[in-house]
Structure formats: structure tokens, C-alpha cells
Write a protein that holds these residues in place. Structure first.
Motif, PDB file in Angstrom:
ATOM      1  N   UNK A 310      41.814  39.752  16.652  1.00 47.12           N
ATOM      2  CA  UNK A 310      40.377  39.470  16.685  1.00 47.12           C
ATOM      3  C   UNK A 310      39.550  40.662  16.229  1.00 47.12           C
ATOM      4  N   UNK A 311      40.171  41.831  16.072  1.00 47.73           N
ATOM      5  CA  UNK A 311      39.483  43.023  15.598  1.00 47.73           C
ATOM      6  C   UNK A 311      39.735  43.291  14.119  1.00 47.73           C
ATOM      7  N   UNK A 312      40.240  42.319  13.399  1.00 46.92           N
ATOM      8  CA  UNK A 312      40.538  42.490  11.984  1.00 46.92           C
ATOM      9  C   UNK A 312      39.436  41.924  11.098  1.00 46.92           C
ATOM     10  N   UNK A 313      39.113  42.653  10.032  1.00 47.31           N
ATOM     11  CA  UNK A 313      38.192  42.207   8.991  1.00 47.31           C
ATOM     12  C   UNK A 313      38.856  42.451   7.649  1.00 47.31           C
ATOM     13  N   UNK A 314      38.326  41.839   6.592  1.00 43.97           N
ATOM     14  CA  UNK A 314      38.893  42.024   5.254  1.00 43.97           C
ATOM     15  C   UNK A 314      37.785  42.347   4.266  1.00 43.97           C
ATOM     16  N   UNK A 315      38.032  43.364   3.445  1.00 37.34           N
ATOM     17  CA  UNK A 315      37.087  43.743   2.401  1.00 37.34           C
ATOM     18  C   UNK A 315      37.567  43.236   1.051  1.00 37.34           C
ATOM     19  N   UNK A 316      36.625  42.752   0.261  1.00 33.37           N
ATOM     20  CA  UNK A 316      36.902  42.314  -1.103  1.00 33.37           C
ATOM     21  C   UNK A 316      36.070  43.166  -2.056  1.00 33.37           C
ATOM     22  N   UNK A 317      36.688  43.581  -3.144  1.00 33.87           N
ATOM     23  CA  UNK A 317      35.979  44.352  -4.151  1.00 33.87           C
ATOM     24  C   UNK A 317      35.699  43.523  -5.374  1.00 33.87           C
ATOM     25  N   UNK A 318      36.681  43.412  -6.249  1.00 26.30           N
ATOM     26  CA  UNK A 318      36.492  42.689  -7.505  1.00 26.30           C
ATOM     27  C   UNK A 318      36.054  41.240  -7.324  1.00 26.30           C
TER      28      UNK A 318
END
Length: 348
Positions: A310-318
């Protein structure tokens, strides 16, 4: 509908995000010769305001932090004023935005420093071409203890200036072979004083920078990007680097930071020096609070990561470059436009 990705998350006691999708920091060189972000930056960031969190391109903490041309700064009043227009545009659309604060260290050239060699943790030599500058990296010089004290203060001042400019917080760029990262790897840190020679001492500069920023603006508004393995800027693999990062992440557990963010281009890669783990896998093993994964994620792998904790996030670049409406596409489960580098010529 990808519920875990779109679920809100409390990033800290002060900041709640509308979803777990982060726009990764990407160098765009949207600034004038004085390091002030230009009109294009306002449009670029505001169009992506429905991300849970935007992390800006790396922004220089001081004039001496430079490594490339047309990079924004956060050390003059004019720069602060220019960034205010960006943060207002994002906030007007309900978004949250952190400023990534940055010192290039040895990833620079004496041309930018009035003929003086660029500073680093130790004396080293690089041979990499330096972005779009037309220069090639060269030798660096070791920072003195007096200079290290001043550098730490520069990071804290940049954090204060970021808050003045309206940013919700800062992300310390401690990854990808730049100054903070140079202190964390054996190939670049050859010191034998209080900032080198042991795992604990090698982690000290990063921890001192985090503490300074946290004391200046609150730890609840500070994030940190890390690259525990060597993958760019001539950071070479070393089997003992993992002990430095394990110690660092253990110390960070005692601070109420917003998050730790992986600095990697392909987070599916496993590293021998990390005992066969990915960078994010290693960070997640040692750090207990919010972790932002980054590096080549798609909707499937992002969902898998967010579902794990529940403490995970995801970053997207391109994907955010190609799809300013990425959140809408995720919500409606539509196909994303694939990124290609020609898009950078007309990027808005």
C-alpha cells in the motif's frame, strides 16, 4: 479499472495525492540563459497536472551546480518568480508538484566553472560527452570539508526557495551519477575523512543533505531519488556499494520522509552487486515507507507493483511525454501512444 494505481495515497502528514501515478523527472532544458523556466514549461507541467505527483526536471541548487546548458535553477529571485507561474498553473488544476533539486558534481566541465575543475567526492576522471554542450567530461577535484558544509547549506537554501516558489516539496536528486550519488559509490568516493572510508561515512553526505532540507522545510515535504547500482555517468559496479545503501536506507527509515524514488531507466534489470535484485527491489527490502518505482513500467507491471504494497507508487517518464492525458487513458483503459524521440521537437 486499475484501482490500485488510481487510489489516493497519503504521501506524508502534509500531502495527500489523488492517485499513485507520478510523473518522473525528465531533463527538458525549458529555461533561458538565466536559469528561469520559460513559458513552455508552464504549459508542459500544467497539462499533466492530473498525475498524483509531478516531479520536475532537475533544477540547480546554485550557479556552481551546473553541468549542462539551459538548465533551470532555484537560487535567484528571478528563478523563484518564474517557477511561481509553473506551480500556480499546476495547483490551479488541482495538481501536486515537487522540485527536483540537483548538483551535477563531476558531470560537468571546467568551461562552466571559470576554468576550475568540477567538484566531486574525490578526484576522478570521466570521458563521457556532456549532453548538448559540445564538451566532454574531464577530471574532477575533491570537495574540501569547508566546501561540503557550503554544499549542504546550498541544498537547504534550494529547498526553502522551492517552497517560496510554491512547490509542495522537493526531491533531492541523489541518483544517476550526480553529486550526491558520487559520495555513495566506491568508484567515485575515495575519501578517508568523515565523508568516506566506511559504509557509514560514505552515506553521511546524503544523510546530511536530507537532514538540512528536512530541517528547513519539514521532512514531510522531502523526497529522495537513489540509484543503488551503477548504470550511468560512469558509475561502475562495486560489490560493497550495497552496504552503503543498506545503511543509508536504514537511517532514512528513522526520518518521516515523503518517499524514496528509484533512479533507473529499466527497472526490470537485476544487478549482481545488489544480490540479484532490481534497484526498486533492493530499496523496497530496506526501506519501509513510500517507494516510487521508476524505469520502463507499463500498466501491467505498474499495477503489479502497486498491488504488492500500500506504500508503493509508480513513476512514468516517456509515457507522460507521449500522453499528456495519461491519467485519463489509465482511467478509461485506453491504449497509450508510444513515445518516439521526434516528439521532443514539438513537445508541449
Amino acid at each position: 479499472m486499475p484501482k490500485s494505481l488510481l487510489a489516493p495515497i497519503e504521501l506524508s502528514s502534509s500531502i495527500e495525492l489523488q492517485n499513485r501515478v507520478v510523473m518522473a523527472p525528465m531533463t527538458r532544458r525549458f529555461s533561458d540563459k538565466n536559469g528561469c523556466p520559460v513559458e513552455q514549461a508552464i504549459n508542459y507541467y500544467s497539462k499533466r497536472s492530473d498525475a498524483g505527483l509531478i516531479v520536475t526536471e532537475g533544477t540547480l541548487i546554485s550557479e556552481d551546480a551546473i553541468g549542462y546548458g539551459n538548465i533551470p535553477g532555484i537560487y535567484t529571485e528571478n528563478q523563484i518568480t518564474a517557477w511561481e507561474k509553473v506551480t500556480k498553473a499546476v495547483h490551479d488544476k488541482g495538481g501536486k508538484i515537487f522540485l527536483q533539486i540537483w548538483h551535477c558534481g563531476r558531470v560537468s566541465h571546467s568551461h562552466f566553472h571559470n576554468g576550475k575543475l568540477p567538484i566531486s567526492s574525490s578526484e576522478t576522471v570521466m570521458t563521457t560527452e556532456l549532453g548538448n554542450s559540445g564538451f566532454q567530461c574531464e577530471a574532477s577535484r575533491a570537495a574540501t570539508l569547508t566546501e561540503i558544509t557550503a554544499l549542504i547549506k546550498d541544498y537547504g537554501r534550494a529547498a526553502v526557495n522551492a517552497r517560496k516558489a510554491g512547490f509542495d516539496g522537493v526531491e533531492i536528486h541523489g541518483a544517476n551519477g550526480y553529486l550526491v550519488d558520487q559520495f555513495l559509490h566506491h568508484c567515485t568516493n575515495k575519501r578517508t575523512d568523515s565523508y568516506g572510508g566506511s559504509h557509514q561515512k560514505m552515506a553521511k553526505f546524503c544523510l546530511d543533505v536530507v537532514k538540512e532540507c528536512g530541517e528547513q522545510i519539514g521532512f514531510d515535504r522531502v523526497g529522495l531519488r537513489l540509484s543503488p547500482a551503477g548504470h550511468m555517468a560512469e558509475i561502475e559496479a562495486h560489490p560493497d556499494d550495497k552496504f552503503v545503501f543498506a545503511h543509508l536506507l536504514g537511517e532514512l527509515n528513522a526520518m518521516a520522509l515523503c518517499y524514496v524514488h528509484t533512479g533507473n531507466f529499466d527497472d526490470s534489470v537485476v544487478f549482481t552487486e545488489l544480490d540479484g535484485m532490481t534497484m526498486t527491489g533492493f530499496i523496497r527490502k530496506h526501506y519501509k515507507a513510500n517507494v516510487i518505482a521508476s524505469g520502463g513500467y507499463d500498466i501491467s507491471t505498474a499495477l503489479e507493483f502497486c498491488d504488492e504494497n500500500c506504500n508503493n507508487l509508480v513513476a512514468f517518464g516517456r509515457p507522460f511525454l507521449a500522453n499528456p492525458n495519461l491519467i485519463t487513458l489509465i482511467q478509461t483503459e485506453q491504449k497509450w501512444i508510444e513515445y518516439n524521440k521526434q516528439m521532443l521537437e514539438t513537445l508541449e
